[in-house]
Enzyme design. Sequence first.
Site, PDB file in Angstrom:
ATOM      1  N   GLY A 192      16.321  -6.380 -11.923  1.00 14.44           N
ATOM      2  CA  GLY A 192      15.843  -7.543 -10.846  1.00 14.44           C
ATOM      3  C   GLY A 192      14.653  -8.348 -11.141  1.00 14.44           C
TER       4      GLY A 192
ATOM      5  N   CYS B 252      -5.231  -9.250  10.397  1.00 14.03           N
ATOM      6  CA  CYS B 252      -6.157  -8.139  11.074  1.00 14.03           C
ATOM      7  C   CYS B 252      -6.024  -6.822  10.652  1.00 14.03           C
ATOM      8  CB  CYS B 252      -6.256  -8.040  12.682  1.00 14.03           C
ATOM      9  SG  CYS B 252      -6.855  -9.547  13.461  1.00 14.03           S
ATOM     10  N   GLU B 253      -6.129  -6.721   9.189  1.00 16.39           N
ATOM     11  CA  GLU B 253      -6.218  -5.454   8.601  1.00 16.39           C
ATOM     12  C   GLU B 253      -6.936  -5.609   7.283  1.00 16.39           C
ATOM     13  OE1 GLU B 253      -4.447  -2.678   9.030  1.00 16.39           O
ATOM     14  OE2 GLU B 253      -2.837  -3.233  10.517  1.00 16.39           O
TER      15      GLU B 253
ATOM     16  N   TYR C 295      10.049  -9.162  -5.354  1.00 16.30           N
ATOM     17  CA  TYR C 295       9.476  -8.432  -4.263  1.00 16.30           C
ATOM     18  C   TYR C 295       8.300  -9.118  -3.634  1.00 16.30           C
ATOM     19  CZ  TYR C 295      12.245  -4.961  -6.885  1.00 16.30           C
ATOM     20  OH  TYR C 295      13.370  -4.311  -7.502  1.00 16.30           O
TER      21      TYR C 295
END
Length: 436
Positions: A263, A342-343, A371
């Site tokens: 992949g 907001c992290e 990914y």
Amino acid sequence: MKDIDYHTLAETYKTPLYVYDLQKISSAFLRLKEAFRARKSLICYALKANSNLSIIHHLGTLGSGADCVSIGEVRRALRAGILKYKIIFSGVGKQDNEIQEALQSDILFLNVESEGELGRIESIAKSLNKVARISIRVNPNIDAKTHPYISTGLSENKFGVDIQQAKAMYIFAKNSPHIEPVGIHFHIGSQLTDIEPIKEAAHKVAQLAHSLIALKIDLKFFDVGGGIGIRYEEENLINPYDYAQAILEALYGLDLTIICEPGRFLVGESGVLLTRVLYEKHNGEKRFVITDAAMNDLMRPTLYHATHKIEYVEKIQNAEHIGERSVESSLCDMCDVVGPICESGDYLAKNIALPKLTHGDLLKIENVGAYGYSMASNYNTRLRPAEVVIENGRARLIKNRECFESLISDEEKLLHDSQTMDLQSIDSADSQSVDS
């Protein structure tokens, strides 16, 4: 991707924006295909890396099959033109309806991960009056020496079954009128940069294949999974030829078709994520570059602590502008590149050198073809980016940027839907059923 006008792409399709180079994908596929030229082989692209239909279709035109881990991916492969006899359905938790649809679609085979799953496949195949072609995923208990989240070949991982359990499952399958064991499978992890664990796993599983054939189990496929790594920083890479030779050496004396499920190797280096600078911010001595891309657009840095190279994209207008900006570009300070979510975990890079940046400056994040978009989300009600491919020097849109109205349309319809369910009546009916 050289000679690509990223500024025009960003202005046309807005940012954040995923851009893929189809030539790079073709080159990676053909390198791997050539490495296995001496033996019967099938390369099945792992859709979980990037499941855009145009990417799948492009690989299909090169002869690729598909490794799928949900029935949705099986449907994508078929819609993109992958031949059904080149599609494999893997995954540790297949639902009954997924198994049923896969059997009705008559794909190449299902990779089985547990005794419980094998029992469900047999039962469903019997109800459909079909014979289910299967392969069993063997967990060789080998350390792939990769990130623990993408290591899959140890007994502590949820994937596959040990060698003794696999042997018992093959004997059960051989004796079932509704199961046909046609392959044997292993996959020890992703982003592999050391060939020795692959060699060890291949030899272990090949020994099991020899013993199964001695028991008159007619195997046809030896599925080595995927996992070959790419270069994000300074990783040592596995040469496709050496990879193929390691597999072929393990298969000495076995006349089996090799299946490989890459992949990241096929699409990872093909992609960049374009993002614009919103602001610069200084908290004391700490410098932040805040961009319009965030962890919902590219999850790998915060999920795996992965590193992606980020570069300032110079805007070429005239010689005077280039000269000015080149001087500035040489004066780089360390910064964290962060998004609007907001992290505190919302970052794209930490402690990297970038020149002084202003609102609207363009950055490109490299090696995001795998990914990247496939793990993107709508967290904070953010809209996922558009996707574009570069083919023969021309850009082509392959997925529109999401819009807010389509994102909430189903919720909005149900918000005003008066239809309800009486849970009390259901509980009462269930109680009467139990009492009777």
